[in-house]
Scaffold this active site. Structure first.
Site, PDB file in Angstrom:
ATOM      1  N   GLY A 213      -8.243 -14.939  42.312  1.00 49.32           N
ATOM      2  CA  GLY A 213      -7.865 -15.515  43.463  1.00 49.32           C
ATOM      3  C   GLY A 213      -6.510 -14.752  44.274  1.00 49.32           C
ATOM      4  CD  GLU A 431      -2.970 -15.318  19.465  1.00 49.22           C
ATOM      5  OE1 GLU A 431      -1.491 -15.244  19.413  1.00 49.22           O
ATOM      6  OE2 GLU A 431      -3.483 -14.399  19.332  1.00 49.22           O
TER       7      GLU A 431
HETATM    8  P1  ADP Z   1      -9.483 -11.491  43.604  1.00 50.22           P
HETATM    9  O1  ADP Z   1      -8.951 -10.959  44.996  1.00 50.22           O
HETATM   10  O2  ADP Z   1      -8.586 -11.904  42.769  1.00 50.22           O
HETATM   11  O3  ADP Z   1     -10.474 -10.566  42.947  1.00 50.22           O
HETATM   12  P2  ADP Z   1     -10.527 -13.686  45.348  1.00 50.22           P
HETATM   13  O4  ADP Z   1      -9.233 -13.956  45.867  1.00 50.22           O
HETATM   14  O5  ADP Z   1     -11.050 -12.512  46.031  1.00 50.22           O
HETATM   15  O6  ADP Z   1     -10.242 -12.869  44.005  1.00 50.22           O
HETATM   16  O7  ADP Z   1     -11.415 -14.971  44.851  1.00 50.22           O
HETATM   17  C1  ADP Z   1     -12.718 -14.781  45.414  1.00 50.22           C
HETATM   18  C2  ADP Z   1     -13.025 -16.324  45.785  1.00 50.22           C
HETATM   19  O8  ADP Z   1     -13.141 -17.008  44.520  1.00 50.22           O
HETATM   20  C3  ADP Z   1     -12.005 -17.009  46.377  1.00 50.22           C
HETATM   21  O9  ADP Z   1     -12.240 -16.809  47.734  1.00 50.22           O
HETATM   22  C4  ADP Z   1     -12.099 -18.374  46.186  1.00 50.22           C
HETATM   23  O10 ADP Z   1     -13.162 -18.977  46.821  1.00 50.22           O
HETATM   24  C5  ADP Z   1     -12.444 -18.330  44.656  1.00 50.22           C
HETATM   25  N1  ADP Z   1     -11.126 -18.689  43.942  1.00 50.22           N
HETATM   26  C6  ADP Z   1     -10.770 -17.620  43.207  1.00 50.22           C
HETATM   27  N2  ADP Z   1      -9.505 -17.977  42.378  1.00 50.22           N
HETATM   28  C7  ADP Z   1      -9.104 -19.277  43.065  1.00 50.22           C
HETATM   29  C8  ADP Z   1      -8.270 -20.138  42.814  1.00 50.22           C
HETATM   30  N3  ADP Z   1      -7.471 -20.114  41.911  1.00 50.22           N
HETATM   31  N4  ADP Z   1      -8.356 -21.298  43.245  1.00 50.22           N
HETATM   32  C9  ADP Z   1      -9.400 -21.735  44.239  1.00 50.22           C
HETATM   33  N5  ADP Z   1     -10.506 -20.810  44.421  1.00 50.22           N
HETATM   34  C10 ADP Z   1     -10.498 -19.713  43.756  1.00 50.22           C
HETATM   35 ZN    ZN Z   2      -2.473 -11.627  16.657  1.00 51.66          ZN
END
Ligand code: ADP
Ligand code: ZN
Ligand code: MG
Length: 623
Positions: A213, A431
């Site tokens: 995200g 752990e």
């Molecule tokens: P990254 O840039 O870290 O590869 P993205 O931001 O492109 O990830 O995430 C892709 C999709 O996954 C987002 O558009 C969302 O729909 C979902 N997603 C990823 N992480 C989250 C989060 N922490 N909360 C809600 N949705 C998320």
């Molecule tokens: Zn260890």
């Protein structure tokens, strides 16, 4: 009756007169008229047989023969309806020329295409076609006018309405959110900070595995602060033409300058910011030039205007160190994989618009998906909804979710390792072993967090210890305690499962390293005494090269034996300590399996409840 007259007097509006269609028709009419009159005086159509008759009668004076027509003039006007000219269609008639000769008619062939046609076919039409192609190509290159704007940044400027994301759309990465809420404050009220003479941070680097995200979070920051957002991917800077990337960087910064306060977001920074090496071909390559330009721009602009550069990467280790220097991406925010609670929260966000059965248990789904990131969870919800639709159900049920998880896991297993239940248990005890030893040994660093959420390629779980103060000197017993903490994981595995796993390899390596240093550098072995066997400075250029050993084979063997002795003795002591704390170990490990993460505060509370001997380390420090 006046009004309709007015209408008729102006048959075409101005726009109509300007339209190309109208112009084409006008030109066509003019040309047609021209052609008709260019034919010459008024002519009369005659049939070919009539023409032959006129010819035989000797009344034809001249004639012109074209490929399709015969045009001519008659001798005497009175006999032919007062018209001199005639025209007839040409018929295949091989004897015509002979007849014309015998009658003494002046005749000639005619070159068919008049100059206007030549002009049309050799000049006007080709030029028109070229012009159309040119227009078409330019349009395809972008609205700003194609070729001339290669250097313009492709960074799209999102209007505020486009950025509908806020922090509410992001879940499970609360620490990162907390750190970024400060950035939101900066963007909202830059004056509040600058009036006190403070400097607004320039660059924030988001670090985390794909799908956690990061991109979403950057957009949410812009959305929360209500500022424009320039999003561009690192790979977009690297084009085939040298100098284009650098020009793009320059352009992007000047655009951002006009829109401040705003956010520039460079996604996948690693595509651009790889360590600048020595290029074997010599000279700079395009990427390097672009990176240099980025560094120059970051140094050059004034962050107090309210432009904040955010960036994301999943490979911080390959980034050029120059990017991390103060005044550039000096803030790094780790975007972790979500824990159980986080996964549940993410599922709740993504199921908002989905019709779900009452029996669906979000926590249950979250528990089934350790190691999944936000993007995977969003994918599960989508897949489940599709499955339900295919089964023509009105709502999405638990069975759909379970199948979706299975499908996505099958896909993921190839890509990343997801740990199974038994592995999870082993990792949890391992752990907790580290954590308990660290807690009960007086000199060991305090435990900040225990986690069994897999991270990266190597670590299945981790125990985060934070030193409570900066240390420059360490005593022998402190070093032994360090080794003991490292061995704690393996000792716990041995204690609970009666056998050890391969998961402790990294710990053993580190423990051995410390023990070796104790013997070789610090003279901490009783048997070998106060001798340093190796110089600590190694060659800067060849870190692997330690030079030749300055001690004998025999000494070398003794060093090994001493190292082994330190490790063995410490291991026995560690295991004994854990044996005493067995009940607490089991208790904490079971909680860890349930929750996947235990924070410092919670660990302290559990220990206070379960163990009478336990004293908080921070309290100990007070007296
Ligand atoms: P990254 O840039 O870290 O590869 P993205 O931001 O492109 O990830 O995430 C892709 C999709 O996954 C987002 O558009 C969302 O729909 C979902 N997603 C990823 N992480 C989250 C989060 N922490 N909360 C809600 N949705 C998320
Ligand atoms: Zn260890
Ligand atoms: Mg991304």
């Amino acid at each position: 009756m006046k009004e309709p007259e007015k209408k008729f007097s102006k048959p075409f509006s101005k726009n109509q007169l300007k339209s190309p269609f109208f112009i084409i028709i006008l030109v066509a009419i003019v040309l047609a008229t021209f052609q008709i009159y260019s034919v010459g005086p008024i002519t009369k159509n005659v049939s070919y047989s009539e023409f032959k008759m006129l010819l035989k009668e000797g009344r034809v004076e001249t004639c012109q023969i074209t490929s399709s027509l015969i045009r001519g003039n008659l001798k005497d006007q009175d006999s032919f309806d007062a018209q001199k000219g005639f025209v007839t269609a040409r018929v295949e008639d091989p004897d015509l020329v002979k007849e014309l000769e015998t009658q003494g008619v002046k005749f000639s062939g005619e070159y068919e295409s008049p100059w206007i046609q030549t002009l049309l076919f050799t000049w006007i039409i080709p030029i028109a076609i070229f012009f159309l192609i040119w227009r078409f190509v330019l349009k395809g290159m972008g609205p700003a006018g194609g070729v001339m704007s290669f250097g313009k940044s492709k960074g799209k400027l999102y209007a505020q309405d486009d950025l509908k994301y806020t922090f509410e759309d992001v879940a499970g990465i609360d620490e990162a959110k907390e750190e970024l809420s400060e950035v939101v404050e900066f963007l909202k009220t830059p004056h509040k900070f600058t009036s006190l003479g403070g400097k607004i941070p320039k660059g924030v680097l988001l670090v985390g595995v794909p799908g956690t995200g990061k991109t979403l979070l950057a957009k949410a920051v812009a959305g929360e602060a209500g500022v424009p957002f320039f999003g561009i991917s690192g790979s977009e800077f690297v084009e085939m033409f040298v100098g284009v990337g650098a020009a793009r960087v320059r352009d992007m910064f000047s655009q951002a300058d006009q829109k401040a306060p705003c956010i520039i977001f460079i996604d996948e920074l690693d595509a651009l910011g790889k360590t600048r090496g020595i290029n074997p071909m010599g000279g700079h390559d395009e990427r390097e030039q672009t990176l240099n330009q980025l560094l120059v721009e970051m140094d050059g602009f004034d962050s107090n205007k309210g432009v904040i550069i955010m960036s994301a990467t999943n490979r911080p280790e390959i980034l050029d160190p120059a990017l991390m220097r103060a005044g550039r991406f000096d803030r790094q925010v780790v975007v972790d994989r979500p824990d159980l609670n986080g996964r549940e929260a993410i599922l709740v966000i993504h199921t908002k618009g989905v019709k779900i059965d009452k029996d669906v248990d979000m926590r249950g789904i979250a528990a089934m998906t350790p190691g999944f990131v936000g993007a995977d969870l969003a994918n599960i919800v989508n897949e489940a909804a599709l499955l339900a639709a295919r089964r023509e159900k009105k709502t999405v049920g638990m069975a759909d979710f379970e199948e979706a998880i299975e499908r996505i896991m099958a896909g993921l297993e190839k890509k990343k390792r997801l740990i199974n239940k038994r592995e999870k248990k082993i990792v949890a005890y391992h752990e907790c072993g580290h954590a308990l030893i660290a807690t009960f040994l007086p000199t060991a660093d305090e435990v900040k967090k225990i986690s069994i959420i897999p991270r990266g390629v190597a670590a299945l779980g981790y125990t985060l210890q934070l030193p409570t103060e900066d240390r420059y000197l360490m005593t022998r017993s402190e070093l032994v305690d360090k080794i003991s903490v490292l061995l704690g994981g393996r000792a716990a595995e041995g204690l609970i499962f009666g056998e050890v796993s391969t998961g402790a390899q990294n710990d053993l390596e580190k423990a051995t390293e410390i023990a070796k240093k104790m013997v070789k550098f610090y003279g901490m072995s009783e048997k070998l005494g106060l001798v340093t066997f190796e110089q600590e400075n190694r060659s800067v250029f060849f870190p692997g090269n330690t030079g030749k050993n300055e001690y004998s084979e025999e000494t070398s063997r003794e060093i090994d034996l001493e190292v082994k002795k330190i490790i063995d003795e410490t291991y026995v002591a560690t295991k004994e300590l854990l044996e005493k704390k067995r009940d607490v170990l089991i208790k904490i490990a079971e909680i860890l399996i349930q929750k996947e993460v235990i924070e410092k505060k919670e660990l302290q509370e559990i220990l206070e409840k379960e163990d009478k001997e336990y004293v908080r380390k921070d309290e100990e420090k007070l007296d």
